[in-house]
Design a protein around this motif. Structure first.
Motif, PDB file in Angstrom:
ATOM      1  N   LYS A  25      73.351 110.383  38.222  1.00  0.00           N
ATOM      2  CA  LYS A  25      73.800 110.763  36.867  1.00  0.00           C
ATOM      3  C   LYS A  25      73.106 109.924  35.806  1.00  0.00           C
ATOM      4  N   ALA A  26      72.934 108.636  36.083  1.00  0.00           N
ATOM      5  CA  ALA A  26      72.246 107.755  35.130  1.00  0.00           C
ATOM      6  C   ALA A  26      70.803 108.206  34.926  1.00  0.00           C
ATOM      7  N   LEU A  27      70.134 108.577  36.007  1.00  0.00           N
ATOM      8  CA  LEU A  27      68.758 109.061  35.899  1.00  0.00           C
ATOM      9  C   LEU A  27      68.695 110.394  35.155  1.00  0.00           C
ATOM     10  N   ALA A  28      69.629 111.287  35.447  1.00  0.00           N
ATOM     11  CA  ALA A  28      69.639 112.616  34.819  1.00  0.00           C
ATOM     12  C   ALA A  28      69.922 112.542  33.317  1.00  0.00           C
ATOM     13  N   ALA A  29      70.557 111.482  32.870  1.00  0.00           N
ATOM     14  CA  ALA A  29      70.927 111.352  31.466  1.00  0.00           C
ATOM     15  C   ALA A  29      69.762 110.893  30.586  1.00  0.00           C
ATOM     16  N   ASN A  30      68.622 110.591  31.191  1.00  0.00           N
ATOM     17  CA  ASN A  30      67.480 110.065  30.438  1.00  0.00           C
ATOM     18  C   ASN A  30      66.206 110.821  30.781  1.00  0.00           C
ATOM     19  N   ASP A  31      65.340 111.013  29.782  1.00  0.00           N
ATOM     20  CA  ASP A  31      64.010 111.563  30.046  1.00  0.00           C
ATOM     21  C   ASP A  31      63.098 110.488  30.615  1.00  0.00           C
ATOM     22  N   SER A  32      63.421 109.229  30.346  1.00  0.00           N
ATOM     23  CA  SER A  32      62.607 108.108  30.817  1.00  0.00           C
ATOM     24  C   SER A  32      63.299 107.407  31.982  1.00  0.00           C
ATOM     25  N   ALA A  33      62.643 107.413  33.134  1.00  0.00           N
ATOM     26  CA  ALA A  33      63.171 106.686  34.289  1.00  0.00           C
ATOM     27  C   ALA A  33      63.219 105.189  33.988  1.00  0.00           C
ATOM     28  N   THR A  34      62.256 104.698  33.219  1.00  0.00           N
ATOM     29  CA  THR A  34      62.231 103.283  32.847  1.00  0.00           C
ATOM     30  C   THR A  34      63.489 102.912  32.068  1.00  0.00           C
ATOM     31  N   LEU A  35      63.844 103.731  31.099  1.00  0.00           N
ATOM     32  CA  LEU A  35      65.046 103.484  30.306  1.00  0.00           C
ATOM     33  C   LEU A  35      66.293 103.538  31.190  1.00  0.00           C
ATOM     34  N   ALA A  36      66.356 104.546  32.052  1.00  0.00           N
ATOM     35  CA  ALA A  36      67.507 104.687  32.947  1.00  0.00           C
ATOM     36  C   ALA A  36      67.624 103.478  33.881  1.00  0.00           C
ATOM     37  N   LEU A  37      66.507 103.018  34.431  1.00  0.00           N
ATOM     38  CA  LEU A  37      66.539 101.862  35.325  1.00  0.00           C
ATOM     39  C   LEU A  37      66.950 100.596  34.586  1.00  0.00           C
ATOM     40  N   GLY A  38      66.519 100.443  33.346  1.00  0.00           N
ATOM     41  CA  GLY A  38      66.929  99.286  32.547  1.00  0.00           C
ATOM     42  C   GLY A  38      68.433  99.282  32.310  1.00  0.00           C
ATOM     43  N   GLN A  39      68.979 100.452  31.984  1.00  0.00           N
ATOM     44  CA  GLN A  39      70.424 100.568  31.782  1.00  0.00           C
ATOM     45  C   GLN A  39      71.170 100.297  33.090  1.00  0.00           C
ATOM     46  N   TRP A  40      70.663 100.856  34.189  1.00  0.00           N
ATOM     47  CA  TRP A  40      71.281 100.673  35.505  1.00  0.00           C
ATOM     48  C   TRP A  40      71.259  99.204  35.905  1.00  0.00           C
ATOM     49  N   CYS A  41      70.134  98.548  35.663  1.00  0.00           N
ATOM     50  CA  CYS A  41      69.988  97.129  35.979  1.00  0.00           C
ATOM     51  C   CYS A  41      71.028  96.310  35.213  1.00  0.00           C
ATOM     52  N   ALA A  42      71.247  96.642  33.944  1.00  0.00           N
ATOM     53  CA  ALA A  42      72.224  95.919  33.122  1.00  0.00           C
ATOM     54  C   ALA A  42      73.644  96.145  33.626  1.00  0.00           C
ATOM     55  N   VAL A  43      73.994  97.394  33.884  1.00  0.00           N
ATOM     56  CA  VAL A  43      75.342  97.733  34.337  1.00  0.00           C
ATOM     57  C   VAL A  43      75.645  97.089  35.684  1.00  0.00           C
ATOM     58  N   ARG A  44      74.670  97.092  36.576  1.00  0.00           N
ATOM     59  CA  ARG A  44      74.867  96.553  37.925  1.00  0.00           C
ATOM     60  C   ARG A  44      74.695  95.035  37.986  1.00  0.00           C
ATOM     61  N   GLY A  45      74.208  94.429  36.909  1.00  0.00           N
ATOM     62  CA  GLY A  45      74.001  92.986  36.909  1.00  0.00           C
ATOM     63  C   GLY A  45      72.917  92.546  37.873  1.00  0.00           C
ATOM     64  N   ILE A  46      71.889  93.371  38.013  1.00  0.00           N
ATOM     65  CA  ILE A  46      70.825  93.084  38.981  1.00  0.00           C
ATOM     66  C   ILE A  46      69.977  91.892  38.547  1.00  0.00           C
TER      67      ILE A  46
END
Length: 181
Positions: A25-46
């Motif tokens: 869902k996080a990936l589908a919400a963005n046209d940019s995989a880079t942006l989605a991964l940055g958001q995912w990284c923040a949410v997950r505390g990676i």
């Protein structure tokens, strides 16, 4: 004991499945995989800061097939560049990507940055206002992806005129389903 192990295994796979759904869902919400991964990284505390870097393999070569050229809408003689990267947040690799792009549709500055830095493609071309067209999605690995891939995408990135600037195959790692700490 076997029942306890089985129950724990089922609970873990259910948790991983839920995490995979949230990641999709996080990936589908963005046209940019880079942006989605940055958001995912923040949410997950990676990693802190949650910045995505493209660890480019400058020696990688993968000439575009006729099918890739057709998807990009370019002739057999038009230059198509290839970039193979591992997208990482901190020290954690979240994705392995194969990216064929049309240099003629990018600015000279964008081409220079892609050829000489580890800046992610999505960040470099963000000013073009691209849109993502997902061509395929698979839980697990597509042929171009390494073992251990939990999710694979194939997509075209288009600019507002409709021209395709890039065809990308993204191979998302198991690290996306891990929790920090």
């Amino acid at each position: 004991m076997k029942r306890l192990l089985l129950a724990g295994s089922l609970a873990l796979s259910g948790c991983a499945s839920g995490d995979l759904q949230r990641f999709e869902k996080a990936l589908a919400a963005n046209d940019s995989a880079t942006l989605a991964l940055g958001q995912w990284c923040a949410v997950r505390g990676i990693a802190q800061p949650p910045e995505i870097r493209a660890l480019a393999d400058r020696a990688a070569s993968n000439p575009p097939s006729p099918a890739i050229r057709a998807s990009l809408g370019v002739s057999a003689s038009e230059p198509v560049a290839y970039r193979h990267v591992r997208l990482a947040c901190g020290k954690t690799v979240l994705s392995v990507a194969h990216n064929w792009y049309v240099p003629a549709l990018l600015t000279p500055e964008m081409n220079h940055v892609l050829e000489s830095t580890d800046k992610p493609f999505g960040k470099v071309v963000a000013l073009l206002g691209f849109k993502r067209e997902r061509l395929a999605s698979k839980r697990g690995r597509m042929a171009e992806c390494p073992e251990g891939t939990v999710l694979s995408h194939r997509a075209l990135l288009h600019v507002s005129s409709g021209e395709a600037i890039s065809l990308v195959v993204e191979c998302y790692t198991r690290a996306n389903l891990s929790r920090a700490g």
